[in-house]
Design an enzyme around this catalytic site. Structure first.
Site: not given
Ligand code: GLU
Length: 419
Positions: A68, A104, A348
């Site tokens: 995630k 990521k 999320s």
């Molecule tokens: N990009 C955000 C972070 O760095 C959210 C990641 C997500 O919601 O999966 O935490």
């Protein structure tokens, strides 16, 4: 050439493994991602040219659940940055107590230079290229810098077309009409504000009337400032790449958000002093600082100019380890990124739970759930930090958060037989 961001993340994990007394094998397992997928994404541009973009998805660790983490569209992003960010997600998700591993994605592109049609083609192309390794029980992306709910809508649509039916839970932070949740828009900033309020309660005697400087006025910084103002703090500095607005009397955050939306530049805010340096919020007179822009902002070169007593990291990796050490020597406290900015991914998680059940909470109930998780997570880290610090005075709050995060990962990996 090495990548400073990735080196710093690895250094941090190494330190956590040592301080927590975990076996060296834990570091070995976490210092490399489980899988890296590199793809090319051809896009026919509006002028007829073919442009081939490079995209990544780094699947760092799956001990606690599906991968995630967001997808970054940025002109300078590298694979090493993406690995660093995916590694941070593993730590963040573990600490947050949610059932996710870390991942990521990234595409090296300046999304501001694409037309809406080109951006849609790129977003759909990213999903087509990675379809096999994504899924609501495999890897669940979300936005990061340069991506947004509209992009998530295109992506979930593309994925659903390939799958043959609607799969809402494969991307999070979608528009509310497409199985998103209205809280997600401001969740990262709201979570940051909750953590800032709790930390201010412990270290500054409360949030009321405290002066706050925010570097970065994107989704994270804007909502961090907005909610802190609602909680009674005074926002004295904000910035984006156009420069800094400084007003010791307090900035009207809602007006600044309107200006940013309409003109794209925070510097067009009608009042206050304008400073060309976008980093100026780091140095102004304020009790609280939110480095909410990018990685590697507070370094050995400028740390002496930072005056804030409480630094709450909205960006991922904004303070280098050496600079953080200096901040503690000066008596400041740094609430680490993977604790402070987890509101986005915690939200999320709530959205994903809704999606898997096709059942939805309203905005207020969702926000209350998010607030409770963020507050409890902060208090858990705070307790551990103060306990560790009473024995070893040089320990940082990041160390305490790391040990808690690594503990959960270690036990999961151990019981699975990976270690
Ligand atoms: N990009 C955000 C972070 O760095 C959210 C990641 C997500 O919601 O999966 O935490």
């Amino acid at each position: 050439m090495g990548n400073e961001f990735l080196e710093n993340v690895l250094k941090t994990i190494k330190r956590g493994v040592e301080i927590g007394g975990f076996p060296e094998d834990l570091y070995k397992m976490l210092s490399k991602p489980e899988r890296i997928v590199i793809v090319k994404i051809p896009v026919r541009m509006d002028d007829g040219r073919l442009e081939v973009f490079e995209g990544y998805r780094v699947q760092h660790n799956s001990a606690l659940g599906p991968y995630k983490g967001g997808i970054r569209f940025h002109p300078q992003v590298t694979l090493e940055d993406d690995i660093a960010l995916a590694t941070l997600m593993t730590l963040k998700n573990s600490l947050a107590g949610i059932p996710y591993g870390g991942g990521k994605g990234a595409v090296r592109v300046d999304p501001k230079k694409l037309s809406p049609r080109e951006l849609e083609q790129l977003s759909r192309g990213y999903v087509r290229a990675l379809y096999r390794v994504l899924g609501d029980h495999i890897d669940i992306p979300a936005p990061d810098i340069g991506t947004n709910p509209q992009i998530m809508a295109w992506m979930v649509d593309e994925y659903s077309k390939l799958e043959g039916y609607n799969v809402p839970g494969v991307f999070t932070a979608k528009p509310p009409v497409l199985w998103g949740n209205p809280v997600r828009e401001y969740a990262t900033g709201f979570g940051l504000a909750v953590v800032t309020r709790e930390a201010a309660e412990k270290y500054l005697g409360g949030i009321e009337g405290k002066r706050v400087a925010i570097q970065g006025f994107g989704n994270t910084g804007q909502w961090h400032a907005y909610w802190l103002q609602k909680m009674g703090a005074k926002i004295v500095a904000i910035s984006d790449t156009s420069g800094t607005v400084y007003d010791p009397e307090g900035i009207d955050v809602e007006l600044a958000m309107k200006v940013k939306k309409e003109t794209g530049k925070v510097i067009n805010y009608p009042k206050g002093e304008k400073i060309p340096d976008p980093k100026a919020p780091l140095y102004v007179d304020a009790e609280i600082l939110g480095p909410d822009a990018m990685e590697n902002q507070i370094t050995l070169e400028n740390v002496d100019k930072v005056k804030a007593k409480l630094i709450v990291e909205g960006a991922n990796g904004p303070t280098t380890p050496e600079a953080e050490q200096k901040l503690y020597e000066k008596g400041s406290i740094v609430v680490p990124d993977f604790l402070a900015n987890a509101g986005g991914v915690v939200m999320s998680y709530l959205e994903w739970v809704e999606n898997l059940q096709w059942y939805f909470w309203d905005e207020e109930e969702t926000r209350a759930r998010l607030e409770k998780i963020m507050r409890n997570n902060f208090l858990k880290v705070y307790d551990r930090f103060e306990k560790m610090r009473s024995e070893k005075p040089k320990v940082t709050m990041r160390d305490a958060a790391l040990v808690l995060s690594l503990e959960r990962l270690y036990h999961a990996m151990k019981v699975r037989g990976w270690l």
